[in-house]
Design an enzyme around this catalytic site. Structure first.
Site, PDB file in Angstrom:
ATOM      1  N   PRO A  83       0.833  -1.126  -0.133  1.00  0.00           N
ATOM      2  CA  PRO A  83      -0.001   0.070   0.045  1.00  0.00           C
ATOM      3  C   PRO A  83       0.843   1.308   0.043  1.00  0.00           C
ATOM      4  O   PRO A  83       0.411   2.287  -0.348  1.00  0.00           O
ATOM      5  CB  PRO A  83      -0.906  -0.056   1.363  1.00  0.00           C
ATOM      6  CG  PRO A  83      -0.635  -1.470   1.716  1.00  0.00           C
ATOM      7  CD  PRO A  83       0.609  -2.057   1.167  1.00  0.00           C
ATOM      8  N   GLU A 110       1.051  -6.271   7.422  1.00  0.00           N
ATOM      9  CA  GLU A 110       1.555  -5.837   8.555  1.00  0.00           C
ATOM     10  C   GLU A 110       3.220  -5.442   8.452  1.00  0.00           C
ATOM     11  O   GLU A 110       3.688  -4.534   9.216  1.00  0.00           O
ATOM     12  CB  GLU A 110       1.539  -6.948   9.798  1.00  0.00           C
ATOM     13  CG  GLU A 110       0.060  -6.947  10.400  1.00  0.00           C
ATOM     14  CD  GLU A 110       0.033  -8.263  11.122  1.00  0.00           C
ATOM     15  OE1 GLU A 110       0.661  -9.228  10.886  1.00  0.00           O
ATOM     16  OE2 GLU A 110      -1.028  -8.143  11.897  1.00  0.00           O
ATOM     17  N   ARG A 148      -2.357  -8.502 -20.472  1.00  0.00           N
ATOM     18  CA  ARG A 148      -3.338  -8.320 -21.639  1.00  0.00           C
ATOM     19  C   ARG A 148      -2.643  -7.316 -22.622  1.00  0.00           C
ATOM     20  O   ARG A 148      -3.326  -7.138 -23.764  1.00  0.00           O
ATOM     21  CB  ARG A 148      -4.561  -8.138 -21.115  1.00  0.00           C
ATOM     22  CG  ARG A 148      -4.819  -6.795 -20.296  1.00  0.00           C
ATOM     23  CD  ARG A 148      -6.144  -6.599 -19.733  1.00  0.00           C
ATOM     24  NE  ARG A 148      -7.221  -6.204 -20.865  1.00  0.00           N
ATOM     25  CZ  ARG A 148      -7.341  -5.119 -21.229  1.00  0.00           C
ATOM     26  NH1 ARG A 148      -6.432  -4.259 -21.285  1.00  0.00           N
ATOM     27  NH2 ARG A 148      -8.502  -4.927 -22.346  1.00  0.00           N
ATOM     28  N   ASP A 163      -9.244   1.025 -24.956  1.00  0.00           N
ATOM     29  CA  ASP A 163      -9.656   0.793 -23.671  1.00  0.00           C
ATOM     30  C   ASP A 163      -9.992   2.306 -22.601  1.00  0.00           C
ATOM     31  O   ASP A 163      -8.908   3.049 -22.925  1.00  0.00           O
ATOM     32  CB  ASP A 163      -8.560  -0.170 -22.820  1.00  0.00           C
ATOM     33  CG  ASP A 163      -8.746  -1.384 -23.232  1.00  0.00           C
ATOM     34  OD1 ASP A 163      -9.799  -1.866 -23.707  1.00  0.00           O
ATOM     35  OD2 ASP A 163      -7.978  -2.362 -22.730  1.00  0.00           O
TER      36      ASP A 163
END
Ligand code: 6GU
Length: 237
Positions: A83, A110, A148, A163
């Protein structure tokens, strides 16, 4: 956890077509104690466990040795999913798709021993501002978005170009048969066969939709004069 990604969809098809190879490595296999310990208490105290450096270093070193047999250019992105990383984007997926090899390390919510960050990884990536309990889902998100983009992975070569986010805009609305469903009809222009008109309509729809839903994206995209005028009109309305 990776079976879903590996057994269905575009990712599996790319593997079957030998466009990509995927190896899942369990850091537990690179431990040397009876209990195969991969985490330990944090120095300085505090809640939670921290992933130990040695199983991660040894895993990555074993992977690199297996790929390159210790010869030739063995530089490749070694990415920690965390994160705290830079926010993943289509642009980053495109960059990563140009490398012949990638190593994705799944962090633990953690924590990971800081020496992994300082001396092993070349990049840290987050897939969004929320917390997952492990990096595995994030690694699959990155792997799917990258694979992809490999030429041949999608059915038709052209499909990733329109896209959402490739153009910097959100994608235009799509319709298929029937032309009227429960009285809801497909926009006339799409049935017209006029490709120039269709392209123009789609571009305008992309712009309108992006302005409504993700206006901050418009700052990064480029437009011709007519499109600029459309944006100004939409903003005033
Ligand atoms: Cl890469 N890992 C975890 N544990 N949580 C996340 C993430 C990564 N990206 C967003 N949330």
């Amino acid at each position: 956890m990776f079976q879903g990604l590996l057994t269905g969809g575009i990712f599996k098809r790319a593997i079957d077509r030998k466009l990509v190879e995927s190896n899942i490595c369990n850091i537990r296999d690179y431990t040397h104690d009876k209990h195969h310990t991969v985490d330990d208490y944090p120095y300085g105290g505090g809640a939670g466990m921290v992933l130990k450096p040695d199983p991660i270093f040894e895993s990555v070193e074993a992977i690199i040795a297996a790929i390159f047999h210790n010869q030739g250019d063995n530089s490749m992105p070694i990415i920690l999913l965390t994160p705290q990383g830079r926010l993943f984007s289509q642009q980053i997926a495109l960059e990563l798709s140009k490398h012949s090899h990638l190593i994705l390390i799944c962090g633990h919510y953690e924590g990971v021993d800081e020496r992994v960050r300082e001396h092993l990884v070349t990049d840290e990536i987050s897939i969004g501002d929320y917390v997952l309990s492990g990096g595995e889902l994030a690694a699959m998100v990155v792997a799917d978005a990258v694979v992809r983009l490999i030429p041949g992975a999608l059915g038709s070569e052209a499909s990733p170009i329109d896209d959402s986010h490739t153009t910097g805009l959100l994608e235009y609305p799509q319709y298929t048969r029937p032309p009227a469903y429960r009285g809801w009809t497909v926009p006339e222009v799409l049935l017209s066969g006029n490709h120039a008109q269709i392209a123009k309509w789609r571009r305008q729809q992309s712009i309108t939709r992006t302005l409504q839903r993700r206006p901050e994206l418009l700052d990064k995209a480029s437009f011709n004069l007519e499109e600029r005028q459309l944006i100004d009109r939409l903003k005033q309305a």
